[in-house]
Design a protein around this motif. Structure first.
Motif, PDB file in Angstrom:
ATOM      1  N   HIS A   4      54.964  36.171  43.400  1.00  0.00           N
ATOM      2  CA  HIS A   4      54.693  36.487  41.788  1.00  0.00           C
ATOM      3  C   HIS A   4      53.776  35.392  41.449  1.00  0.00           C
ATOM      4  O   HIS A   4      53.811  34.180  41.449  1.00  0.00           O
ATOM      5  N   LYS A   5      52.480  35.862  40.826  1.00  0.00           N
ATOM      6  CA  LYS A   5      51.469  35.058  39.960  1.00  0.00           C
ATOM      7  C   LYS A   5      51.050  35.804  38.906  1.00  0.00           C
ATOM      8  O   LYS A   5      50.950  36.911  39.000  1.00  0.00           O
ATOM      9  N   ASP A   6      51.196  35.169  37.764  1.00  0.00           N
ATOM     10  CA  ASP A   6      50.568  35.695  36.438  1.00  0.00           C
ATOM     11  C   ASP A   6      49.603  34.783  35.848  1.00  0.00           C
ATOM     12  O   ASP A   6      49.697  33.555  35.984  1.00  0.00           O
ATOM     13  N   VAL A  30      49.961  37.998  32.495  1.00  0.00           N
ATOM     14  CA  VAL A  30      49.508  39.132  32.929  1.00  0.00           C
ATOM     15  C   VAL A  30      49.739  38.881  34.447  1.00  0.00           C
ATOM     16  O   VAL A  30      49.409  38.004  34.940  1.00  0.00           O
ATOM     17  N   GLU A  31      50.720  39.773  34.886  1.00  0.00           N
ATOM     18  CA  GLU A  31      51.231  39.622  36.562  1.00  0.00           C
ATOM     19  C   GLU A  31      50.106  40.169  37.573  1.00  0.00           C
ATOM     20  O   GLU A  31      49.928  41.504  36.975  1.00  0.00           O
ATOM     21  N   VAL A  32      49.472  39.290  38.108  1.00  0.00           N
ATOM     22  CA  VAL A  32      48.554  40.156  39.148  1.00  0.00           C
ATOM     23  C   VAL A  32      48.920  39.983  40.675  1.00  0.00           C
ATOM     24  O   VAL A  32      48.575  40.800  41.349  1.00  0.00           O
ATOM     25  N   LYS A  64      52.585  40.907  42.288  1.00  0.00           N
ATOM     26  CA  LYS A  64      53.883  41.549  41.631  1.00  0.00           C
ATOM     27  C   LYS A  64      55.120  41.679  42.691  1.00  0.00           C
ATOM     28  O   LYS A  64      55.499  42.693  42.989  1.00  0.00           O
ATOM     29  N   ASN A  73      54.281  31.620  40.399  1.00  0.00           N
ATOM     30  CA  ASN A  73      55.334  31.875  39.312  1.00  0.00           C
ATOM     31  C   ASN A  73      56.446  32.120  40.135  1.00  0.00           C
ATOM     32  O   ASN A  73      57.591  31.846  39.237  1.00  0.00           O
ATOM     33  N   GLY A 132      48.374  44.391  42.506  1.00  0.00           N
ATOM     34  CA  GLY A 132      49.112  43.401  42.757  1.00  0.00           C
ATOM     35  C   GLY A 132      50.385  43.694  43.748  1.00  0.00           C
ATOM     36  O   GLY A 132      51.285  42.970  43.934  1.00  0.00           O
TER      37      GLY A 132
END
Ligand code: ADP
Length: 256
Positions: free
Chosen positions: A14-16, A20-22, A24, A60, A228
């Protein structure tokens, strides 16, 4: 395929950006020697995924292993555990990255660009680095241009120097982020030809590209991302020739 043969293993990544999560929850295994092409519309998270592998971005959540080594994870309490900086630098040296823009040092010749990493970062003696750089420039078809400055080279030639420069660090893995999308159409083929040779030589490669013919002919596996997530993946004969998902079909119909 098990973890010991996977050069890259991404688990529920996961990365935001600012909430905003890009990415998922990306799951992906890339085996040693495999060529994986990442396809998908702009904004689907492809570049961010590559940058996480190269640790240019801190993710993240989830886990990411490169060559069996855990790069980082966030525990249940939300604390991020990363490799120490020294190990991050060592990991990065094993990963070559080629960007859309070539990012060569403008005041250095092709040869000087190629030896920069080995001499400055790798501690290789200059004489040795020059000898290796000449072999690499030959390999990308630019032996004659070793003493040219970037401004004296075409975009395709500059990108081939950038590939030679990445290879000079003897990477285990090469990441390509739309390496031909900034090039004039007539210069795309020469860069793809170099990449194809690299693939034939057994280099492990993850390639973000819109060059469907390259993906179809060279990739062992194609991964289609959108929003994502990985929508579908498989051999090019399935994902490109006979996509299962509507989103993949729509994307391919737009670019083919
Ligand atoms: P792709 O490579 O598939 O085009 P990207 O990974 O570049 O997608 O971008 C995914 C999303 O993340 C996009 O919405 C983009 O605007 C956003 N994004 C990428 N980098 C940043 C950043 N540094 N700060 C904020 N948003 C970003």
């Amino acid at each position: 395929m098990n973890a010991s043969t996977a050069l890259v293993e991404s688990v529920n990544l996961h990365k935001d950006f600012h909430g905003v999560e890009v990415l998922k929850g990306i799951d992906m295994l890339v085996a040693e020697g495999e060529v994986v092409c990442l396809l998908g519309p702009s904004g689907s998270g492809k570049t961010t995924f590559l940058r996480c592998i190269n640790q240019l971005e801190v993710f993240n959540g989830g886990r990411l292993y490169v060559d069996g080594e855990l790069l980082g994870l966030r525990d249940a309490g939300g604390t991020l555990h990363r490799l120490p900086d020294k190990q991050i630098a060592r990991q990065r040296r094993q990963i070559g990255m080629v960007f859309q823009r070539f990012n060569l040092f403008p005041h250095k010749t092709a040869l000087e660009n190629v030896i920069e990493g080995p001499v400055q970062v790798g501690g290789v003696r200059k004489k040795e680095a020059v000898a290796e750089a000449k072999v690499l420039l030959e390999r990308v078809g630019l032996a004659e241009r070793a003493d040219h400055y970037p401004s004296q080279l075409s975009g395709g030639q500059q990108q081939r120097v950038a590939i030679a420069r990445a290879l000079a660090m003897k990477p285990k893995l090469m990441l390509f982020d739309e390496p031909t999308s900034a090039l004039d159409p007539e210069l795309v083929g020469e860069v793809l030809a170099v990449m194809r040779e690299l693939a034939d030589d057994g280099m492990t490669m993850i390639v973000v590209t819109h060059e469907i013919a390259f993906a179809r002919d060279v990739a062992d596996r194609v991964v289609f991302m959108d929003g994502g997530v990985v929508v579908e993946e498989g051999p090019p004969s399935e994902v490109i020739r006979a996509p299962k998902h509507e989103r993949t079909k729509t994307f391919l119909s737009r670019i083919l």
